[in-house]
Motif scaffolding. Structure first.
Motif, PDB file in Angstrom:
ATOM      1  N   GLY A 195       0.948   2.284  -5.984  1.00  0.00           N
ATOM      2  CA  GLY A 195       0.463   2.577  -4.633  1.00  0.00           C
ATOM      3  C   GLY A 195      -0.478   1.495  -4.121  1.00  0.00           C
ATOM      4  N   TRP A 196      -1.327   0.992  -4.988  1.00  0.00           N
ATOM      5  CA  TRP A 196      -2.228  -0.101  -4.610  1.00  0.00           C
ATOM      6  C   TRP A 196      -1.407  -1.343  -4.264  1.00  0.00           C
ATOM      7  CZ3 TRP A 196      -7.413  -0.806  -7.577  1.00  0.00           C
ATOM      8  CH2 TRP A 196      -8.082   0.421  -7.689  1.00  0.00           C
ATOM      9  N   TYR A 197      -0.462  -1.650  -5.142  1.00  0.00           N
ATOM     10  CA  TYR A 197       0.381  -2.833  -4.942  1.00  0.00           C
ATOM     11  C   TYR A 197       1.088  -2.747  -3.602  1.00  0.00           C
ATOM     12  CZ  TYR A 197       3.750  -6.529  -5.942  1.00  0.00           C
ATOM     13  OH  TYR A 197       4.494  -7.671  -5.876  1.00  0.00           O
ATOM     14  N   ASP A 198       1.645  -1.600  -3.291  1.00  0.00           N
ATOM     15  CA  ASP A 198       2.384  -1.423  -2.041  1.00  0.00           C
ATOM     16  C   ASP A 198       1.484  -1.669  -0.830  1.00  0.00           C
ATOM     17  OD1 ASP A 198       4.490  -0.870  -0.317  1.00  0.00           O
ATOM     18  OD2 ASP A 198       4.374   1.300  -0.591  1.00  0.00           O
ATOM     19  N   VAL A 199       0.296  -1.098  -0.838  1.00  0.00           N
ATOM     20  CA  VAL A 199      -0.634  -1.286   0.284  1.00  0.00           C
ATOM     21  C   VAL A 199      -1.016  -2.758   0.414  1.00  0.00           C
ATOM     22  CG1 VAL A 199      -2.996  -0.825   1.091  1.00  0.00           C
ATOM     23  CG2 VAL A 199      -1.534   1.061   0.337  1.00  0.00           C
ATOM     24  N   LEU A 200      -1.378  -3.392  -0.688  1.00  0.00           N
ATOM     25  CA  LEU A 200      -1.782  -4.793  -0.634  1.00  0.00           C
ATOM     26  C   LEU A 200      -0.625  -5.676  -0.168  1.00  0.00           C
ATOM     27  CD1 LEU A 200      -3.968  -5.111  -3.862  1.00  0.00           C
ATOM     28  CD2 LEU A 200      -4.702  -4.610  -1.515  1.00  0.00           C
ATOM     29  N   LEU A 201       0.591  -5.380  -0.611  1.00  0.00           N
ATOM     30  CA  LEU A 201       1.754  -6.156  -0.190  1.00  0.00           C
ATOM     31  C   LEU A 201       2.009  -5.997   1.307  1.00  0.00           C
ATOM     32  CD1 LEU A 201       4.146  -7.963  -0.982  1.00  0.00           C
ATOM     33  CD2 LEU A 201       5.434  -5.867  -1.460  1.00  0.00           C
ATOM     34  N   GLN A 202       1.929  -4.778   1.817  1.00  0.00           N
ATOM     35  CA  GLN A 202       2.128  -4.555   3.254  1.00  0.00           C
ATOM     36  C   GLN A 202       1.103  -5.340   4.068  1.00  0.00           C
ATOM     37  OE1 GLN A 202       4.777  -3.055   4.553  1.00  0.00           O
ATOM     38  NE2 GLN A 202       5.463  -2.641   2.478  1.00  0.00           N
ATOM     39  N   LEU A 203      -0.139  -5.340   3.605  1.00  0.00           N
ATOM     40  CA  LEU A 203      -1.184  -6.079   4.316  1.00  0.00           C
ATOM     41  C   LEU A 203      -0.945  -7.580   4.221  1.00  0.00           C
ATOM     42  CD1 LEU A 203      -4.289  -3.971   3.301  1.00  0.00           C
ATOM     43  CD2 LEU A 203      -3.223  -4.086   5.571  1.00  0.00           C
ATOM     44  N   ALA A 204      -0.519  -8.063   3.067  1.00  0.00           N
ATOM     45  CA  ALA A 204      -0.274  -9.499   2.889  1.00  0.00           C
ATOM     46  C   ALA A 204       0.834  -9.988   3.816  1.00  0.00           C
ATOM     47  CB  ALA A 204       0.075  -9.797   1.437  1.00  0.00           C
ATOM     48  N   GLU A 205       1.797  -9.143   4.096  1.00  0.00           N
ATOM     49  CA  GLU A 205       2.931  -9.529   4.937  1.00  0.00           C
ATOM     50  C   GLU A 205       2.679  -9.311   6.432  1.00  0.00           C
ATOM     51  OE1 GLU A 205       6.168  -7.323   3.223  1.00  0.00           O
ATOM     52  OE2 GLU A 205       6.508  -8.861   1.689  1.00  0.00           O
ATOM     53  N   ALA A 206       1.583  -8.652   6.769  1.00  0.00           N
ATOM     54  CA  ALA A 206       1.272  -8.336   8.168  1.00  0.00           C
ATOM     55  C   ALA A 206       0.586  -9.529   8.841  1.00  0.00           C
ATOM     56  CB  ALA A 206       0.357  -7.112   8.233  1.00  0.00           C
ATOM     57  N   PRO A 207       0.736  -9.637  10.154  1.00  0.00           N
ATOM     58  CA  PRO A 207       0.015 -10.681  10.885  1.00  0.00           C
ATOM     59  C   PRO A 207      -1.493 -10.571  10.645  1.00  0.00           C
ATOM     60  CG  PRO A 207       1.608  -9.591  12.312  1.00  0.00           C
ATOM     61  CD  PRO A 207       1.553  -8.807  11.033  1.00  0.00           C
ATOM     62  N   GLU A 208      -2.106 -11.696  10.362  1.00  0.00           N
ATOM     63  CA  GLU A 208      -3.548 -11.762  10.083  1.00  0.00           C
ATOM     64  C   GLU A 208      -3.967 -10.886   8.907  1.00  0.00           C
ATOM     65  OE1 GLU A 208      -6.126 -11.608  13.551  1.00  0.00           O
ATOM     66  OE2 GLU A 208      -4.405 -12.102  14.820  1.00  0.00           O
ATOM     67  N   ARG A 209      -2.985 -10.471   8.094  1.00  0.00           N
ATOM     68  CA  ARG A 209      -3.231  -9.627   6.914  1.00  0.00           C
ATOM     69  C   ARG A 209      -4.021  -8.370   7.266  1.00  0.00           C
ATOM     70  NH1 ARG A 209      -4.435 -14.494   2.634  1.00  0.00           N
ATOM     71  NH2 ARG A 209      -2.300 -15.221   2.583  1.00  0.00           N
ATOM     72  N   ARG A 210      -3.632  -7.763   8.371  1.00  0.00           N
ATOM     73  CA  ARG A 210      -4.303  -6.540   8.837  1.00  0.00           C
ATOM     74  C   ARG A 210      -3.318  -5.615   9.511  1.00  0.00           C
ATOM     75  NH1 ARG A 210      -8.819  -7.367  12.413  1.00  0.00           N
ATOM     76  NH2 ARG A 210      -9.235  -9.192  11.188  1.00  0.00           N
ATOM     77  N   LEU A 211      -3.556  -4.312   9.345  1.00  0.00           N
ATOM     78  CA  LEU A 211      -2.747  -3.289  10.009  1.00  0.00           C
ATOM     79  C   LEU A 211      -3.640  -2.127  10.418  1.00  0.00           C
ATOM     80  CD1 LEU A 211       0.336  -3.105   7.609  1.00  0.00           C
ATOM     81  CD2 LEU A 211       0.375  -3.898   9.987  1.00  0.00           C
TER      82      LEU A 211
END
Length: 112
Positions: free
Chosen positions: A4-20
């Motif tokens: 679950g941690w990995y998934d959240v961090l990956l989603q943020l890493a792939e998002a613009p400006e690393r933020r969602l």
């Protein structure tokens, strides 16, 4: 690192400006907002993410990947990918994987 941690961090890493926004992040990782809030509390305590208020919406909050969070994600990625390879990819031929990929693309497109 828990999946679950990995998934959240990956989603943020792939998002613009690393933020969602929290609502968008909850949708991407398939968690309820309350479940995500508890998870983000734990990630924030580890300094892997931080919360920032939205400049456009006083009620909105962004979750932002920190440099430390990105480093932890990069360190965990080889282990995660090795697990995918071992428990998933090695069980199928290249042709079967292409078929699975095409089917998943169709689901991801929403059938459009």
């Amino acid at each position: 690192m828990p999946l679950g941690w990995y998934d959240v961090l990956l989603q943020l890493a792939e998002a613009p400006e690393r933020r969602l926004r929290m609502a968008e992040l909850a949708e991407r990782v398939l968690l309820s907002r309350s479940g995500l809030t508890r998870l983000i509390d734990r990630l924030q305590a580890e300094r892997l993410v931080r919360r920032e208020p939205s400049p456009d919406d006083a009620r909105g909050t962004f979750t932002v990947l920190t440099a430390g969070g990105f480093a932890r994600l990069r360190a965990a990625a080889p282990i995660h990918l090795a697990g995918i390879r071992k428990h998933w990819l090695t069980r199928f031929s290249d042709e079967e994987l292409r078929t699975i990929g095409a089917l998943l693309d169709r689901v991801g497109d929403g059938g459009d």
